[in-house]
Each structure stands twice: as C-alpha cells, then as structure tokens.
Design an enzyme around this catalytic site. Structure first.
Site, mmCIF file in Angstrom:
data_model
loop_
_atom_site.group_PDB
_atom_site.id
_atom_site.type_symbol
_atom_site.label_atom_id
_atom_site.label_comp_id
_atom_site.label_asym_id
_atom_site.label_seq_id
_atom_site.Cartn_x
_atom_site.Cartn_y
_atom_site.Cartn_z
ATOM 1 N N ASP A 169 17.145 -5.808 11.164
ATOM 2 C CA ASP A 169 16.277 -4.693 10.804
ATOM 3 C C ASP A 169 18.006 -3.802 11.064
ATOM 4 O OD1 ASP A 169 13.629 -3.354 11.766
ATOM 5 O OD2 ASP A 169 15.635 -2.895 13.006
ATOM 6 N N ASN A 206 5.514 0.443 0.359
ATOM 7 C CA ASN A 206 4.290 0.835 -0.297
ATOM 8 C C ASN A 206 5.109 2.265 -0.976
ATOM 9 O OD1 ASN A 206 1.703 0.541 0.760
ATOM 10 N ND2 ASN A 206 1.669 2.055 2.408
ATOM 11 N N SER A 263 -1.706 -4.589 2.978
ATOM 12 C CA SER A 263 -3.323 -3.823 3.847
ATOM 13 C C SER A 263 -3.570 -4.869 5.032
ATOM 14 C CB SER A 263 -4.179 -3.490 3.111
ATOM 15 O OG SER A 263 -5.560 -3.132 3.613
ATOM 16 N N GLY A 295 -2.813 -3.001 8.267
ATOM 17 C CA GLY A 295 -2.410 -2.430 9.808
ATOM 18 C C GLY A 295 -2.151 -2.715 10.538
ATOM 19 N N LYS A 301 -3.115 -1.496 -4.421
ATOM 20 C CA LYS A 301 -2.913 -0.877 -3.020
ATOM 21 C C LYS A 301 -3.080 0.496 -2.777
ATOM 22 C CE LYS A 301 -2.065 -1.627 1.595
ATOM 23 N NZ LYS A 301 -0.892 -0.445 1.780
ATOM 24 N N HIS A 325 -6.520 0.638 -3.734
ATOM 25 C CA HIS A 325 -7.043 0.919 -2.369
ATOM 26 C C HIS A 325 -6.761 1.597 -1.910
ATOM 27 C CE1 HIS A 325 -6.233 -1.142 2.065
ATOM 28 N NE2 HIS A 325 -7.494 -2.106 1.462
ATOM 29 N N ASN A 326 -5.894 2.316 -0.882
ATOM 30 C CA ASN A 326 -5.589 3.532 -0.231
ATOM 31 C C ASN A 326 -6.925 4.813 -0.645
ATOM 32 O OD1 ASN A 326 -3.431 1.526 0.736
ATOM 33 N ND2 ASN A 326 -2.209 2.963 1.640
ATOM 34 N N GLU A 379 -9.936 3.885 0.937
ATOM 35 C CA GLU A 379 -10.147 3.983 1.861
ATOM 36 C C GLU A 379 -10.149 5.353 2.709
ATOM 37 O OE1 GLU A 379 -6.186 2.288 3.609
ATOM 38 O OE2 GLU A 379 -6.031 4.090 4.383
ATOM 39 N N TYR A 380 -9.567 6.616 1.280
ATOM 40 C CA TYR A 380 -9.444 7.513 1.919
ATOM 41 C C TYR A 380 -10.924 7.971 1.276
ATOM 42 C CZ TYR A 380 -4.721 9.439 1.783
ATOM 43 O OH TYR A 380 -3.015 9.242 1.866
#
Lengths: 275, 275, 275, 275
Positions: free
Chosen positions: C16, C71, C97, C99, C149, C152-153, C156-157
């Site tokens: 990082d 993403n 997924s 979070g 994904k 999936h999102n 989710e919305y």
C-alpha cells in the site's frame, strides 16, 4: 430530399448503388460531376456511413464540405470532422426529422458544425426546411446536430408511449364506447394535440381496433443512446427509459424476469405457476 | 397456524366448511365450544371475511375478541372495529407473513389494535411468531396491522423484481455461463443475501433454466393497494409500481399500447408492422 | 481481506502506498518478496487499476497470476487478460461482495477466468469466502466475475429502493405509529427478511427518524453499467433503472425537467409557478 | 366559455358568487331567468360541484338538463345522473380541454350522456368547440366524458414529462449550446411537433434558462385517477405513473426513501452520508 432541393433551384447530383435512381455511376463520378467547392450530403444506412465518409475523404478537395444527414451516433462526428479537417474538408452533422412526410411538409433540421460551414450551406437548409421561422437550428459544434436529433427521438419515444398508455386505458374502460372518436376530438382545441396524435387518428381511421397490427415494436438506436446519455450525465430518464423498455418487452416471447417472479411466488406461497 | 398455537399448549377449536379438517360443525358450534372471553382468529379468503365477521358479531359476547389475520384491505378494519365495538367485542387486524414456510419458521406478525387487546392475545402471538426478538410488532391502532402487511407485500414485489431483472440480465449475458451458481454464491457473504434469494436458488436447483415455468404472474391486491396509497399520500413509488405493471404486462396476450406505438411508427416512418 | 487469508495459514505480503500499513516499500519489492509462481491480488480504486496491472505485467514472470478484486468494468478484463497472457501471466477477475462486514462474515466471490487459474487459487478463495457451501462461484471466462458483481450491485440498488419506498410509505401513513418496530418485526418469519433489512433495522436503532441523514445518495458505477447492459441486450430494467434515477434526482438542487413541466403548466393553464 | 356561447347567438345567464361578474344574484334567480327546458352548465371547483348539483336538483324541473363541465371524477357522474333522473332532469358530463387558450381556439369537448341529451345540447357544443371536424366526441354513457378527460390529462402528464426529460438532457449536454433554438426548430417539420411544444418554446422565449421557475409541480387529480384506473384494470402505466411520481418528488424538501438508501449504503459499505 433531392426533390425539395431541386425545387428550390439548386443542381443536385445523386448517387445510389441502384442505377435506376442514381445520377452517377459511382461516388467518384458524383464528385467529378460537381464543381468545387462541393457539398456532399450523405444519407445512408448507419452501418456504411463511416466507410462512405472515408471514401469521400479520398475523393474530395480542400474547401469541400461533407454533411452526414443520417442517424449516426453523435460520438462519431468529432473523429470524422478531425479526419476530414486534416484534408481541409469541412464536416457537418445534421439531424433530420420528418419521416415519409418531409417531402411535402419540409424537414426539421438540427445542425452541428462550424458557423462558416453552416452559412455556406444555408441555401440547402432553406430548401429542405419547412417554410417559416421554425424547422432549423444550428445547435452547436460538430456533434450537436446528431445529439439534438437523438434527444428528439428519445422524446418521441416518450410521447408515443404516453398516447399508447392512454389508448390502452380507454380501450379497457367500461365507459368509453368510442375510443377512436375520443382521439379524433383531441385534434383541435385540446392540450394534447400534436402531429403524432393526428397520425394515431389516421391509423385508427384505417383500422379502428388496430386489429391488423401486432403489439411488437422495434427500436432504432436513438432511444437507447438517449437513456445512455442520461446515465452518463446523471439525468433521470424515467419516462423515456420506460418507453424503451416497453419496446424490449414487446419483442419477448416469454419474460425470463417474470419466470423468476413466478418461481418465487410458487416457492414461498405455493402459488400455482403456468407451465 | 393451528399447529403452532397448539404446540404452545393452547386449546384451539378450528372451523372450516370442510368437515374433514374442522373441529366444529358450524361457526355457532365453534363459539359454543370456546369459554368466554373468547378469541376468534379469522383467516379466510378476503371475499368472505366481511360476512364471517358479521356472523361472529351475532354469536359472540361482550369481552370477546375477533382477529382478522387474512389479507383484508386496511380500510375495512376501522368500520369492523366500530361495528363490533358497539357490541362490546374487540377487534384486531394482524398482517401475517411467512407463506407455506411459517409452520416451521414461525410467522411475522404485524398487529393493529388497542393495547389491552394486544396484551390479552400476546400468548397467541408468542406461539405464532418465530422465537427470538423479531417477528412481531404492534404497529398502531386498528388498521395498522393490515397496512403494514400491505407495505410488506409491496416491498416484496419490488425485491422479487429486482432479483428477476438481475436474473434476466445474467441469462442474456455472453460472459456468465453459470447463472444458478452465481445466485447460489450470493447466499452467504453478499450484500443481496435474503430469504427470497434462498428460494430463488431453490427454484433454480429444481429447474436450472426455469424451463417449466411460464413468464406469467398474478397479483393479489396488496401490491395494487400499496401503489394506490403512494398516490393518495404523494409518495413516489417507481420501483413497486414498475414491479406491479410488469405483472400486468406478463398476463397480456398482446399489448394494446404497443399496437398503438407500432401503428404510429408505421404512420410516420413507414416502419413495417407485424401483422 | 489480508487478515482472512493469513488466518487461513497463508503467507501474504501486502503493498500500500501508505508505509504504515504496507509490508513492502514498492510493488517491485512486493514481487521480490513472493516466491514464484506468485499470485497478486489487486484491490485498488478503479482509477488506478489499469496502471497497477500494467506495472505488474513488467514485474511478474510467466506462470504468475494477477487477480483484480476491485470494481473494474467487465469490459476491461478481456484486454488485460490478453496483455498479461502474451507474457505468460494469468489473469482472473473477482467480484467481491460483503462490504465492511466481510472480515467477519466472509466475502461472496464471483470469479471469471480459466479453470486452471481458478483451481490454482482455490485455497485463497476458500480463505476469503464464508464457511459452507455458498459464497463462491466460478461464473465463466475472464470478465464473468466482474459482470456478475455488476449485476449483483444492480440488484442491490433495486432491493434497497424497494425497502426505501416501503419505508417512506409507512412514514407517511396515518395508521402506522411505530415504523422502526414494523421493520424489526420483518427480520424473522417474513418473506422480506434479508441482510439489507437487518442493516436498515440497525440504522433505525441508531437514528429512528433518520434525522441525521440527508436524502442524498451517490452511485458508484455498477448500477449504471447494469442498466447500460440491459439496454445493450434489450433486457427491460425498469426497477433497477428507477432506483438509479432516484439517486440522480436526490443529488439535484433543482430539477430542470420539472422546471419545464411547471413552465408548461403555467403556459396552458395559468397555473402558478414557484419562483 | 360564456363569451363563445354568446358569440354563437345564444342567450346565456351566468351565476357566480362574485356579483361583479354574475348575471344573477343566486342560483334560484338564474333558474328563474331561464325558460324551460333549461340547460345549466356547471363549471365550479370540484369541491363544491356535488353541492351545486344537488341545489340545482331542487330548483330545476323535469325536462331540464344539467351539464358538469368541471374536472369531476367519473365515478361521481353515475350517482348524480340517477339522483337527477329520478326528478326527470337529464345529466351529462363534459370533459373540457383547452386551458386559458380555449376562448380563442375553442375547447375540445368529450361528452358522456344519453344521445337525446347530447342532441338537444349540440348547439352549445358547436359554439364551444373549435371550428371544423375535430374537438368534439360523444364518448359514451354518463361518466364517459369525465373518463375521457381524465385519460386526456394522464396523457398530458406523460407528454409534458417526455419533453421535460429531453430538455434536461439537452441542458446537460456539452455539445448543444443553444437549447431554446433546438426546441424552436422542432415546431415545424419534426415528428415531435405539438401544441405543448409550442408552449414550451413560448416559455423559453420569455425565460431562456427557466431561471425564474422553480422545479416544483402540483398535480390536480386526473393524473392520479388515471394511474388508479390503470391499476384497477391491470393496464401498465409506466410512463404516466413516472410522470406523476416525478411531480410528487418535486414537492419534497427531502426524500425519506433516499434517506433510507443513504443509511443502508452507510451501514454496509461505510459510505459517507450527508448530514
């Protein structure tokens, strides 16, 4: 469109791959037949536009102008203008509305391009547009013409579907016995009067129950691009998107989404499914 | 539900017009068999609820309580409570969720009514609800139970349709080869995990292509009432309304609205129509 | 995620740009510290993913594998796999997924890539996914992981907005006095129970009126891509699109569209406008 | 409307509570001043229509006719016709479109009622409607006039919002520099030309940025009733409902639904919320 320009007193040389309606045997001959500075109006199926324009780039000279009057995507216009500009050739994109009625009514024109090119071609635009103060806009730089036409068509999707929903509701009503008459009554004096309404009335005159038409509607690109632009620019597009999606649905034999809904209802509630 | 209440140690007398599953030969006998103060839980098809409740009004005594656990419209509850209240009989409306799985999982209960009635019947609610801190709410006065259940079902429409759209898109994708596996993967760890997702996975286990299910979905009232309430209270209901409308569409042989759209496209653009 | 993989007994070297949480001073050092064949999991803001992956292409050797767990848009995956593949380096895209809860619950993983690469990395996936049979899918070839994904999102919305509309309606109702309790009641036994519902209940525990939260919601790409894919593949997306558009609207100070509606109402009906 | 009827040579006695524009001091005097068989056209705010019609029932005689030209809900018409019919008084409902422009353009009239009553009042309708073949329909029995007007207004919502979405997208575009000019260009020759478009152009002439208008739009009943009827008759109403919901949203200071969405995003993803 050739007719309207000729009727205004301009010389027009048309090229079409079908010799019986073509004034020239090839693109090259078309270019030869025109005196410089030439203006070449391209109006071809969107799949071949790019190729035609590149061919023209090889045939035309500095000072000539190419106009794309077809339904190209606005994102194609900038790169074309650059490629042609490198050769000294001008480029404008013109959104053209009017459908099969344009020959008599004139065409609404939305132009994207540089002011000097617009000014140079104004006599052609004057010949094509309807008489009077409306029917023409210089919308902005290259791309703005097709962009405006795209939005025009997106609006058109929404307008058509608003009438269509009203039509379906009137048909379903137990009270309204004379649906075509009601539409006809709106053609004058009402807030919803429009050219599309005139056409719907015309369609209902020909076939009062629309019995000979299946509930199946294609879409041709501009509606999709409009919603995509709404997404890109974070502009809510509920109405136009719903109109577009309804066309998608109309073309499905069966809906996978509703299969999933029916499967779920069966799972949790024991609701019967259709097989 | 009888089973869950009995399992909790309560005496239950059930009445059903079908003698083979009924504990009493008539409503009157059911009332006789119960010691005052009685609690009568009505769970009948919504078409006959009003009649049954009025019959009970004539059979019960002051101090008894009637509970409607069916899917009545919330606007029916107030008038019923008034009619029964004039006779000294209490009334509660209970929204019950859980479907065919409730016997084992317990039922989520949303109750509308007076606190004293809720307190009195709490042992029954305890028997019916799932173990633990969830699965029960005293939502408000008479009507609030059915109101909450109505909204619950409206949400359910939206949830189901969100999964359904995702399902259809994955099916249409060129990239995702294993749609049921993807749904299965979401059952743990994902943001979209839910009981409905578990059921969809179960349905896909049974029929991976949903080949034996037609894309046809009924609706049962609560979804319509939810949107109507949204309209009454000026609450935007885009998602739930779209889910409801998609079910309407799924039941149409042909769409009159899209016929009108196709007719219009034919009129102005000469676009071919399907006949 | 590093924690979960280490907890499963694997060596992990993290890089990082912030030295205090980094195990290596540079990407190059990270690569050096790993024994071949290496697996490098990239999880960076989408703006820099492309650059990091190209840097890795220069640092890694044939037989190594790069995984993009961020993403990214699914259309980026194919070209990356090709560029790396030319160097003998494998590439997989993994939709993740879970979070902020993933550390404890495990992450749901949707993988796109070749079977040999998936098999090779299975121990890492096992460490990251939740225990049990769910939480992992090999969705298809390169791109299928991010595609899954994305969908999936998108789902989710729609799920979130279905709950949100129900929440708003309950709040507006005159009958339901205890909205947070009603949501809590649904957490067990109901058809709408889900992890998102648990979280909404949690939010309402913290702030029962959501008084400290403005009605303003960002969107992060996947919702837009989902609708765009629906448009590309002619899949109706009414629910997910409506959820997306509602977020757009939430971020507007004023709505140009409604200005136009108000202007029109004023023109034809003399309806007062707000100024 | 009085002016148009007088201009056609009919005697008209008007009553309004404001003496300065009233021809009679009371409803009773209005009835006295008319010779039997009388035709009384009621055009009052919908809140008082029912009362006025019942008063007229007490003042008129058998053979007279009452016309409601206001925006009553169609479900009120049947009961009124029955109540008046019991007294020998006829009743018709007339949907009137045209707004403030009707005085000069004529009003589009959609009539519900018995043929004999329609025939009797035809001279009045002729005076009010625009010249020519359009602007009038006998839509069906009592109720059909208001029903048609309701659908007309529902369509109007959809049309307006389609233009409005297009307007917002053009405003957001980087390419289109001259949005009012583009709208003006569509007024002739284009597929989207309409009276509403003319009015939008007029509004943009007065205020090219709509800077003096807030994005706030009321709704007046017919839009709601249209969607409710769609729900009752299982007619999908995606476009008109979306137009209606957008008005609801425009009147909210903050969106409870989006608060819930923001709360959820914060819970699962740690996304910042606006406070």
């Amino acid at each position: 469109m050739r007719e309207r320009i000729r009727a205004a007193g301009h010389d027009v040389v048309g090229y079409d791959p079908r010799p019986e309606i073509s004034d020239a045997a090839s693109l090259a001959e078309l270019v030869e037949k025109l005196a410089a500075p030439r203006v070449v109006w391209v109006m071809v199926p969107s799949g071949v536009t790019e190729d035609i324009i590149d061919q023209l780039g090889g045939l035309l000279s500095a000072g000539d102008i190419v106009i794309d009057g077809g339904n190209s995507k606005f994102t194609d216009d900038g790169p074309r203008a650059e490629r042609l500009g490198a050769l000294g050739i001008g480029y404008m994109d013109v959104g053209v509305s009017g459908g099969v009625w344009g020959i008599t009514n004139g065409y609404a024109l939305m132009v994207g391009g540089e002011k000097q090119h617009v000014d140079h071609c104004m006599p052609i635009f004057e010949a094509l547009k309807p008489a009077g103060e409306f029917g023409f806009a210089h919308a902005g730089p290259v791309g703005a013409g097709h962009y405006s036409k795209m939005v025009h068509n997106g609006i058109e999707y929404g307008l058509m579907h608003a009438y269509a929903e009203g039509y379906e509701l009137l048909k379903a009503s137990e009270l309204v016995h004379n649906v075509p008459e009601v539409f006809k009554s709106w053609r004058e004096g009402s807030v919803v009067k429009s050219w599309l309404l005139d056409l719907l009335d015309r369609a209902l005159d020909e076939d009062p129950e629309l019995a000979n038409i299946k509930g199946y509607a294609e879409d041709t690109g501009e509606g999709r691009w409009t919603v995509e632009e709404g997404i890109r620019l974070a502009v809510p597009m509920n109405v136009i998107a719903a109109s577009l999606f309804a066309r998608f649905t109309s073309r499905q034999e069966d809906s996978p989404a509703i299969k999933a809904v029916a499967a779920l209802r069966n799972q949790f509630g024991g609701h019967a499914v259709k097989r």
